[in-house]
Design a protein around this motif. Structure first.
Motif, mmCIF file in Angstrom:
data_model
loop_
_atom_site.group_PDB
_atom_site.id
_atom_site.type_symbol
_atom_site.label_atom_id
_atom_site.label_comp_id
_atom_site.label_asym_id
_atom_site.label_seq_id
_atom_site.Cartn_x
_atom_site.Cartn_y
_atom_site.Cartn_z
ATOM 1 N N PRO A 85 0.832 -1.210 0.000
ATOM 2 C CA PRO A 85 0.000 0.000 0.000
ATOM 3 C C PRO A 85 0.861 1.252 0.000
ATOM 4 C CG PRO A 85 -0.006 -1.040 2.162
ATOM 5 C CD PRO A 85 0.723 -1.974 1.249
ATOM 6 N N ARG A 86 0.431 2.242 -0.740
ATOM 7 C CA ARG A 86 1.196 3.489 -0.848
ATOM 8 C C ARG A 86 0.906 4.441 0.305
ATOM 9 N NH1 ARG A 86 -0.714 4.998 -6.800
ATOM 10 N NH2 ARG A 86 -2.605 4.142 -5.824
ATOM 11 N N ASN A 87 -0.222 4.278 0.940
ATOM 12 C CA ASN A 87 -0.618 5.192 2.003
ATOM 13 C C ASN A 87 -1.597 4.479 2.934
ATOM 14 O OD1 ASN A 87 -3.158 5.273 0.588
ATOM 15 N ND2 ASN A 87 -2.270 6.830 -0.757
ATOM 16 N N GLU A 88 -2.028 5.170 3.996
ATOM 17 C CA GLU A 88 -2.920 4.523 4.948
ATOM 18 C C GLU A 88 -4.287 4.235 4.345
ATOM 19 O OE1 GLU A 88 -3.990 4.709 9.658
ATOM 20 O OE2 GLU A 88 -3.825 6.594 8.578
ATOM 21 N N GLU A 89 -4.702 5.064 3.391
ATOM 22 C CA GLU A 89 -5.988 4.805 2.735
ATOM 23 C C GLU A 89 -5.978 3.439 2.048
ATOM 24 O OE1 GLU A 89 -8.976 6.777 -0.623
ATOM 25 O OE2 GLU A 89 -7.063 7.727 -0.138
ATOM 26 N N GLU A 90 -4.895 3.137 1.317
ATOM 27 C CA GLU A 90 -4.804 1.828 0.670
ATOM 28 C C GLU A 90 -4.669 0.711 1.703
ATOM 29 O OE1 GLU A 90 -3.028 2.871 -3.769
ATOM 30 O OE2 GLU A 90 -1.814 1.677 -2.382
ATOM 31 N N TYR A 91 -3.944 0.977 2.775
ATOM 32 C CA TYR A 91 -3.840 -0.018 3.847
ATOM 33 C C TYR A 91 -5.220 -0.328 4.421
ATOM 34 C CZ TYR A 91 -2.537 -2.164 8.298
ATOM 35 O OH TYR A 91 -2.447 -3.023 9.364
ATOM 36 N N ASP A 92 -6.001 0.721 4.675
ATOM 37 C CA ASP A 92 -7.344 0.529 5.225
ATOM 38 C C ASP A 92 -8.241 -0.219 4.247
ATOM 39 O OD1 ASP A 92 -6.680 1.769 7.586
ATOM 40 O OD2 ASP A 92 -7.469 3.731 6.992
ATOM 41 N N MET A 93 -8.046 0.002 2.956
ATOM 42 C CA MET A 93 -8.828 -0.727 1.956
ATOM 43 C C MET A 93 -8.565 -2.224 2.051
ATOM 44 S SD MET A 93 -8.344 1.859 -1.300
ATOM 45 C CE MET A 93 -9.057 0.718 -2.493
ATOM 46 N N LEU A 94 -7.310 -2.594 2.292
ATOM 47 C CA LEU A 94 -6.979 -4.012 2.439
ATOM 48 C C LEU A 94 -7.626 -4.588 3.692
ATOM 49 C CD1 LEU A 94 -3.188 -3.879 1.474
ATOM 50 C CD2 LEU A 94 -5.031 -4.884 0.120
ATOM 51 N N TYR A 142 -8.573 -2.241 -6.396
ATOM 52 C CA TYR A 142 -7.932 -1.720 -7.612
ATOM 53 C C TYR A 142 -6.813 -0.734 -7.269
ATOM 54 C CZ TYR A 142 -7.293 0.630 -12.070
ATOM 55 O OH TYR A 142 -6.751 1.156 -13.221
ATOM 56 N N GLY A 143 -5.693 -0.924 -7.965
ATOM 57 C CA GLY A 143 -4.591 0.026 -7.872
ATOM 58 C C GLY A 143 -3.546 -0.284 -6.832
ATOM 59 N N ILE A 144 -3.802 -1.242 -5.942
ATOM 60 C CA ILE A 144 -2.827 -1.568 -4.901
ATOM 61 C C ILE A 144 -1.846 -2.614 -5.434
ATOM 62 C CG2 ILE A 144 -2.482 -2.491 -2.576
ATOM 63 C CD1 ILE A 144 -5.225 -1.484 -1.832
ATOM 64 N N VAL A 145 -0.569 -2.321 -5.324
ATOM 65 C CA VAL A 145 0.466 -3.247 -5.792
ATOM 66 C C VAL A 145 0.365 -4.554 -5.011
ATOM 67 C CG1 VAL A 145 2.952 -3.635 -5.991
ATOM 68 C CG2 VAL A 145 1.992 -1.362 -6.450
ATOM 69 N N ASN A 146 0.350 -5.672 -5.725
ATOM 70 C CA ASN A 146 0.234 -6.964 -5.056
ATOM 71 C C ASN A 146 0.988 -8.033 -5.824
ATOM 72 O OD1 ASN A 146 -1.941 -8.758 -6.691
ATOM 73 N ND2 ASN A 146 -2.499 -6.585 -6.805
ATOM 74 N N GLU A 147 1.282 -9.114 -5.145
ATOM 75 C CA GLU A 147 2.043 -10.212 -5.754
ATOM 76 C C GLU A 147 1.601 -11.537 -5.140
ATOM 77 O OE1 GLU A 147 6.699 -11.755 -6.070
ATOM 78 O OE2 GLU A 147 6.224 -9.768 -5.246
ATOM 79 N N VAL A 148 1.306 -12.529 -5.982
ATOM 80 C CA VAL A 148 1.005 -13.874 -5.511
ATOM 81 C C VAL A 148 2.327 -14.590 -5.231
ATOM 82 C CG1 VAL A 148 0.037 -16.120 -6.117
ATOM 83 C CG2 VAL A 148 -1.195 -14.025 -6.728
ATOM 84 N N LEU A 149 2.477 -15.063 -4.007
ATOM 85 C CA LEU A 149 3.702 -15.752 -3.620
ATOM 86 C C LEU A 149 3.590 -17.266 -3.750
ATOM 87 C CD1 LEU A 149 4.606 -13.653 -0.447
ATOM 88 C CD2 LEU A 149 5.510 -13.400 -2.762
ATOM 89 N N ASP A 150 2.400 -17.811 -3.472
ATOM 90 C CA ASP A 150 2.252 -19.268 -3.542
ATOM 91 C C ASP A 150 0.782 -19.637 -3.460
ATOM 92 O OD1 ASP A 150 3.150 -21.838 -3.819
ATOM 93 O OD2 ASP A 150 4.348 -21.851 -1.989
ATOM 94 N N GLU A 151 0.431 -20.761 -4.097
ATOM 95 C CA GLU A 151 -0.867 -21.388 -3.881
ATOM 96 C C GLU A 151 -0.707 -22.433 -2.788
ATOM 97 O OE1 GLU A 151 -1.819 -22.742 -7.935
ATOM 98 O OE2 GLU A 151 -3.554 -21.394 -7.808
ATOM 99 N N CYS A 152 -1.689 -22.524 -1.918
ATOM 100 C CA CYS A 152 -1.546 -23.364 -0.733
ATOM 101 C C CYS A 152 -2.743 -24.299 -0.574
ATOM 102 C CB CYS A 152 -1.445 -22.487 0.520
ATOM 103 S SG CYS A 152 -0.222 -21.159 0.392
#
Length: 527
Positions: A85-94, A142-152
């Motif tokens: 997240p780039r800022n607290e707003e994006e953090y709160d969205m998560l 939408y717009g938050i940088v994310n990455e899939v690390l593994d399927e579990c």
């Protein structure tokens, strides 16, 4: 608000840095030992292979059941992801999307545990990567940088029943830990498949003979790799997870309470402080917290229980009061004497030339991270003293709920004007413009603090606030003669901005008590 309302923002940063202090020791918890309650930054060792990856669980089924296992269809139950997240707003969205976030990866060996982590590849001014285990269908905002690390594949999370498949999934999990080189984490087979449970207790040496009470309503979080479980403690401090573990489990107390308040900040982002209890057996951890325990853990626990008790007080069906706002955020500062209730999450209460001048270049920082209540703990070492500070500020939060943002702007402006213009006077001297907001607000907060202290500790408690130019004794006098807290508080409306209007409003609301009301104000009011 005890002492000055707002504090210089440079001291906020000092208090934040104080979160880095190391732990000073462990605690005997009745046969099991929490060796460390560390507040340092987590130190990671080597990356480990996750036993719960889809690939490894498929291999473990085949290994445990060479014939039948090849026929078992396994699909991902969860996805291990990270977000930036780039800022607290994006953090709160998560958070609002339902994620339980950690600021560190879960597939590394932890060399030193702690309260927080910051990815060394990122600048310290940036929010660090946040890690979570999500369902396969999860859609990142939408717009938050994310990455899939593994399927579990986590058997507990598999849809439908697996009771008839003839597979012992505890055995499969243990096999997966063996295959991935993590067998040192396994509990003995005789303890396999335990669901963690326990009790977290807190001691107030001045109450009920020092008998432990439960740490009430806090979240307990635990995990091994990507397998997570959370539970809340009940009124007596007991918790019970609904997932079973065959390995050592990493436990954390998260000071996010079921009563809709959160305590603290971890590096000014996470809206609830965490106290790590480290890795312990899978059947659970019991802990007793007292004044000799780790200091940060103790004060967080006391503020939690004081706030929990305040919420209960508000819900008293015979004498109810407005609860503080939903998701009230409480910050704790060891180095400061000041406590305050700026209610920054609840409205634009930092607007104005005076406040901009007072906060200077830190105005944007304070508006971004917005505490509602700050508790200054310098000199407050006992449960009783911390309790008093907490319920006092929460009384202000209830007042805010009744009067709103515009009223609170006047209140805050007066307090800061008094502090800046009167060489640090706590509440001015009572003759300044708008001093009535302070007089009314502090009368209420000191009154409710005193009544809650008496209810908890007995009549010998010294009455707080009587050395100032306002008089909480007025309200205590009326309370003792039949006007309860909820009846009194009905007069603390947004049109009541000085003590004369308070006197008039009380007389209008309770005409049969008019003689008693006049008696109280004449006896204790300003001469």
């Amino acid at each position: 608000m005890k002492r000055q309302l707002m504090i210089p923002a440079s001291l906020l940063m000092l208090a934040a840095c104080n979160l880095l202090d190391p732990d000073n020791g462990g605690h005997d918890i009745g046969g099991q030992s929490v060796k460390e309650v560390s507040h340092d930054m987590i130190v990671l060792g080597e990356q480990l292979e996750d036993p719960y990856s889809l690939k490894n669980m498929k291999e473990a089924v085949t290994k445990a059941y060479p014939t039948k296992g090849r026929e078992v269809e396994i699909k991902a139950t969860d996805v291990y992801m990270r977000f930036l997240p780039r800022n607290e707003e994006e953090y709160d969205m998560l958070v609002d999307s339902g994620l339980h976030l950690l600021d560190h990866p879960v597939d590394y060996r932890i060399v030193r545990d702690g309260d927080y982590y910051h990815d060394p590849s990122l600048d310290e001014s940036e929010i660090t990567w946040q890690y979570a285990v999500v369902p396969p269908e999860y859609k990142c905002p939408y717009g938050i940088v994310n990455e899939v690390l593994d399927e579990c594949y986590i058997p507990d999370n598999a849809t439908g029943t697996r009771a008839g498949d003839g597979i012992d999934w505890t055995l499969v999990e243990r096999t997966a830990f063996d295959l991935t080189g993590n067998s040192d984490m396994l509990q003995p087979a005789t303890k396999a498949g335990a669901a963690p449970s326990g009790r977290i207790m807190l001691v107030d040496s001045d109450h009920d003979g020092g008998a432990p009470v439960g740490l009430a309503g806090v979240m307990i979080s635990c995990n091994t790799f990507v397998k997570f479980a959370t539970a809340y403690t009940d009124d007596e401090g007991y918790y019970q997870f609904d997932k079973k573990f065959s390995t050592d489990v990493r436990y954390r107390i998260v000071f996010k309470n079921q009563r809709s308040f959160a305590i603290g900040m971890n590096l000014l982002l996470v809206p609830a402080s965490m106290s790590t209890m480290g890795t312990n057996p899978s059947d659970g951890v019991d802990l007793v917290i007292d004044s000799s325990s780790d200091h940060k853990l103790f004060v967080r626990a006391v503020v939690n229980n004081a706030a929990y008790e305040y919420w209960q007080r508000c819900n008293d069906e015979n004498d109810p009061l407005p609860q503080p706002p939903y998701q009230t955020r409480i910050w704790l500062f060891d180095e400061l004497e000041s406590s305050s209730t700026p209610m920054l999450q609840q409205g634009p209460v930092l607007e104005g030339t005076l406040l901009s001048k007072f906060l200077g270049s830190f105005k944007e920082l304070i508006q971004t991270f917005m505490p509602d209540i700050t508790i200054g703990l310098s000199g407050a070492e006992t449960y009783k003293s911390i309790y008093a500070l907490t319920v006092h500020e929460l009384a202000h939060a209830s007042h805010f709920q009744q009067v709103g943002v515009d009223y609170w702007n006047k209140y805050i402006s007066f307090i800061i004007e008094s502090f800046v213009g009167s060489l640090g006077a706590m509440y001015g001297v009572g003759t300044e413009k708008d001093s009535g907001y302070c007089e009314v607000g502090e009368m209420w907060a000191y009154y409710l603090e005193n009544m809650m202290l008496r209810d908890r500790y007995g009549d010998e408690i010294i009455v707080q606030g009587t050395s100032h130019w306002f008089s909480p004794q007025i309200l205590m006098y009326l309370d003792e003669r039949g006007l309860s807290a909820s009846k009194l508080f009905a007069a603390f409306t947004k049109d009541v901005i000085n003590v004369s209007q308070l006197r008039k409003k009380l007389s209008e609301l309770y005409p049969t008590y008019e003689s008693l009301i006049n008696q109280a104000f004449d006896r204790y009011g300003k001469q």
